[in-house]
Write a protein that holds these residues in place. Structure first.
Motif, PDB file in Angstrom:
ATOM      1  N   ARG A   2       6.111  -8.825   9.627  1.00 26.88           N
ATOM      2  CA  ARG A   2       6.724  -9.951   8.913  1.00 26.88           C
ATOM      3  C   ARG A   2       7.712 -10.721   9.790  1.00 26.88           C
ATOM      4  NH1 ARG A   2       7.236  -6.455   4.091  1.00 26.88           N
ATOM      5  NH2 ARG A   2       5.632  -7.054   2.630  1.00 26.88           N
ATOM      6  N   ARG A   9       3.811  -2.320   7.185  1.00 30.72           N
ATOM      7  CA  ARG A   9       4.961  -2.905   6.486  1.00 30.72           C
ATOM      8  C   ARG A   9       6.263  -2.146   6.685  1.00 30.72           C
ATOM      9  NH1 ARG A   9       3.215  -7.704   6.278  1.00 30.72           N
ATOM     10  NH2 ARG A   9       2.100  -8.385   4.441  1.00 30.72           N
ATOM     11  N   ARG A  39      -5.165 -13.860  -5.788  1.00 27.30           N
ATOM     12  CA  ARG A  39      -4.437 -12.593  -5.621  1.00 27.30           C
ATOM     13  C   ARG A  39      -3.825 -12.490  -4.219  1.00 27.30           C
ATOM     14  NH1 ARG A  39      -2.083  -9.107  -3.941  1.00 27.30           N
ATOM     15  NH2 ARG A  39      -2.093  -6.878  -4.423  1.00 27.30           N
ATOM     16  N   HIS A  77      -1.355  -3.477  -7.911  1.00 29.90           N
ATOM     17  CA  HIS A  77      -2.449  -2.573  -8.264  1.00 29.90           C
ATOM     18  C   HIS A  77      -2.121  -1.759  -9.514  1.00 29.90           C
ATOM     19  CE1 HIS A  77      -3.082  -3.815  -4.136  1.00 29.90           C
ATOM     20  NE2 HIS A  77      -2.012  -3.149  -3.740  1.00 29.90           N
ATOM     21  N   GLU A 129       1.970   2.792  -0.993  1.00 29.56           N
ATOM     22  CA  GLU A 129       0.827   2.609  -0.081  1.00 29.56           C
ATOM     23  C   GLU A 129       1.229   2.068   1.286  1.00 29.56           C
ATOM     24  OE1 GLU A 129      -2.017  -0.306  -1.434  1.00 29.56           O
ATOM     25  OE2 GLU A 129      -0.528  -1.904  -1.459  1.00 29.56           O
ATOM     26  N   HIS A 130       2.489   1.749   1.501  1.00 30.76           N
ATOM     27  CA  HIS A 130       2.883   1.168   2.792  1.00 30.76           C
ATOM     28  C   HIS A 130       3.440   2.190   3.770  1.00 30.76           C
ATOM     29  CE1 HIS A 130       3.353  -3.138   0.895  1.00 30.76           C
ATOM     30  NE2 HIS A 130       2.101  -2.723   0.961  1.00 30.76           N
TER      31      HIS A 130
HETATM   32  C1  MLT Z   1      -0.769  -6.411  -1.381  1.00 35.61           C
HETATM   33  O1  MLT Z   1      -1.261  -5.591  -2.162  1.00 35.61           O
HETATM   34  O2  MLT Z   1      -0.998  -7.626  -1.491  1.00 35.61           O
HETATM   35  C2  MLT Z   1       0.113  -5.955  -0.255  1.00 35.61           C
HETATM   36  O3  MLT Z   1       0.148  -4.573  -0.192  1.00 35.61           O
HETATM   37  C3  MLT Z   1       1.491  -6.542  -0.434  1.00 35.61           C
HETATM   38  C4  MLT Z   1       2.279  -6.632   0.826  1.00 35.61           C
HETATM   39  O4  MLT Z   1       1.737  -6.639   1.920  1.00 35.61           O
HETATM   40  O5  MLT Z   1       3.515  -6.713   0.709  1.00 35.61           O
END
Ligand code: MLT
Ligand code: ZN
Length: 494
Positions: free
Chosen positions: A44, A86, A340, A390, A437-438
């Motif tokens: 980022r 992330r 999305r 999700h 998940e990150h």
């Molecule tokens: C998503 O599901 O769009 C990503 O995991 C969000 C993100 O990258 O912050």
């Protein structure tokens, strides 16, 4: 005879010999500096790290030699894939560390269509793997926003999730075998394509999600599935999160695990989307929440379209769904998916957002958002909650955009720490996870220390020590250093 001292120059020479001059960059060298940027900067753009060198091996043997050489020099190594993570897992601030970027390890070693598996190298781009499987009339379901640039090795190292977890599971569930270079430069070959293999500890599972702290994944054997050639997409509006969950359960009762995607979108996201992009909501009038879902089958004869309409009529008649629109063609399906993806992008146009990648049981999501929004507003009255994602698997990207008129630095300084404590405490109280998940990287070490079960942390430390006694494999990631980080030190958010 005088004892010869081993220097950093020796290390640089050895690494250059292993990969060749064209496959190594030295950030300190003026001519390499610009080229290094994309490997040193995090996804980022929040920070730019440092490194002694960035190496691009082309084979498992080269990775093994690099690791063995670095071990000899007591030099830390940081594995890196597409650098899309992330949580700062693939960066380092250590100017003596060596980044091992796996992009050149991008061969597909085998696709076994009868076994429904493919064995691929860690540097393969996720989207290329999806496409390769599709050409063989098979389906690899891992799917996430960065799929055009993230690499499968990184996906496994962070146990990536994405939009199809509801049906197919995370990267861990999609993996049957791994090949990995261990901390002493040997190669672990567990590249099995077996659905049953009860031969002791599940080492592959340890490497998956370890973010390179135990070794470097160099190749993987992945599960493939019949293609979702018959699929239907819908976009529905609901009053509240409880109704979104009821809608999911009704659909699942009817379609079973044919529901592969079920994503929550708040009105706030639609407002940002329509303000900052060309896209518009496929549903007229404003509603508090939306869900984009997909039902899929490999059998073209299954009447998904008609059955979906029948279920939607029922859901609308009983008031669970306010209104709905179904995709009539491929471009509408793509449009829903694009919306999305775009809701992640447009957030950036509205200033800084404090981000949380959290999970709770699906039954507790409504409670999470109710409590979380109330706590956030008590801390910062005009904050703009932005919970999306999700919902089908309980993972919400619970982001909070700054109030209009507050600059990013002030927002971060005044509210980030308080908000993190409040939200993570709520998550903890709901038996949820502060990282869904990150992953952890170096960013969530304070939360690991504070919220992770201490026995679990102790066992993780012992495992780390057994795998990496010199602490050279992606140090300062995942496992918080003993007695250093405290929750008060906080962490930048993801
Ligand atoms: C998503 O599901 O769009 C990503 O995991 C969000 C993100 O990258 O912050
Ligand atoms: Zn996500």
């Amino acid at each position: 005879m005088a004892k010869k001292t081993v220097t950093i120059d020796d290390l640089k020479k050895s690494l250059t010999l292993i990969v060749g001059k064209k496959q190594i960059l030295f950030p300190e060298r003026a001519e390499d500096n610009a080229l290094c940027q994309s490997y040193l900067e995090e996804s980022r753009g929040r920070s730019v790290g440092k490194a002694l060198a960035i190496v691009f091996p082309s084979s498992t043997e080269e990775v093994a030699q690099i690791v063995a050489t670095c071990r000899y020099h007591k030099t830390p190594v940081v594995p890196q894939g597409g650098n899309t993570g992330r949580c700062l897992g693939a960066q380092t601030d250590d100017e003596n560390a060596v980044i091992i970027n796996l992009k050149n390890m991008n061969k597909i070693r085998q696709l076994d269509s009868d076994n429904m598996t493919m064995t691929v190298e860690a540097g393969c781009i996720l989207q290329d793997l999806q496409d390769y499987a599709a050409k063989a009339d098979l389906f690899f379901p891992l799917s996430l926003g960065s799929e055009g640039s993230c690499q499968i090795g990184g996906n496994l190292a962070t146990n990536a999730g994405g939009i199809n977890v509801l049906r197919y599971g995370n990267a861990r569930e999609l993996t049957l075998g791994v090949e990995a270079v261990t901390a002493n430069g040997t190669v672990l070959n567990e590249l099995y394509g077996l659905r049953k293999n009860n031969t002791g500890y599940d080492l592959k599972s340890l490497f998956i999600g370890s973010e390179g702290t135990l070794g470097i994944i160099t190749a993987v054997t992945l599960k493939l599935f019949p293609p979702e050639i018959n699929n239907e997409h819908a976009f529905v509006a609901v009053k509240n999160i409880d109704d979104a969950v009821s809608c999911l359960r009704t659909l699942q009762r009817h379609f079973g695990n044919k529901i592969s995607t079920f994503e929550l979108i708040p009105q706030q996201a639609i407002a940002f989307l329509e303000k900052h992009s060309e896209l518009t909501c496929p549903i007229e009038n404003h509603h508090p929440w939306y869900v984009w879902y997909k039902i899929a089958d490999s059998n073209p004869a299954t009447p998904l379209f008609d059955e979906n309409l029948i279920i939607l009529d029922k859901l609308m008649a009983e008031g669970t769904v306010i209104t709905a629109t179904v995709a009539q063609n491929e471009s509408m399906k793509q449009y829903f998916a694009q919306i999305r993806e775009m809701i992640v992008e447009v957030q950036k146009c509205e200033g800084h957002s404090i981000k949380f990648d959290v999970s709770v049981p699906v039954s507790a999501i409504a409670n999470l958002v109710e409590k979380g929004n109330a706590a956030a507003k008590a801390i910062c009255p005009n904050i703009r909650p932005y919970p999306f994602g999700h919902i089908g698997d309980g993972n919400i990207h619970y982001n909070f955009n700054c109030p209009v008129g507050i600059d990013d630095a002030t927002y971060r300084l005044n509210y980030q720490e308080k908000l993190q404590q409040a939200i993570y405490d709520i998550i903890d109280g709901l038996d949820g996870s502060f990282s869904a998940e990150h992953g952890i990287g170096s960013q969530k070490l304070a939360e690991m220390k504070y919220y992770k079960d201490p026995i679990a942390l102790d066992l993780m430390r012992r495992i780390k020590h057994a795998f990496d006694p010199f602490y050279l494999m992606n140090p300062n990631k995942v496992i918080p250093p003993l007695a250093k980080k405290s929750r008060e030190e906080g962490s930048d958010n993801n």
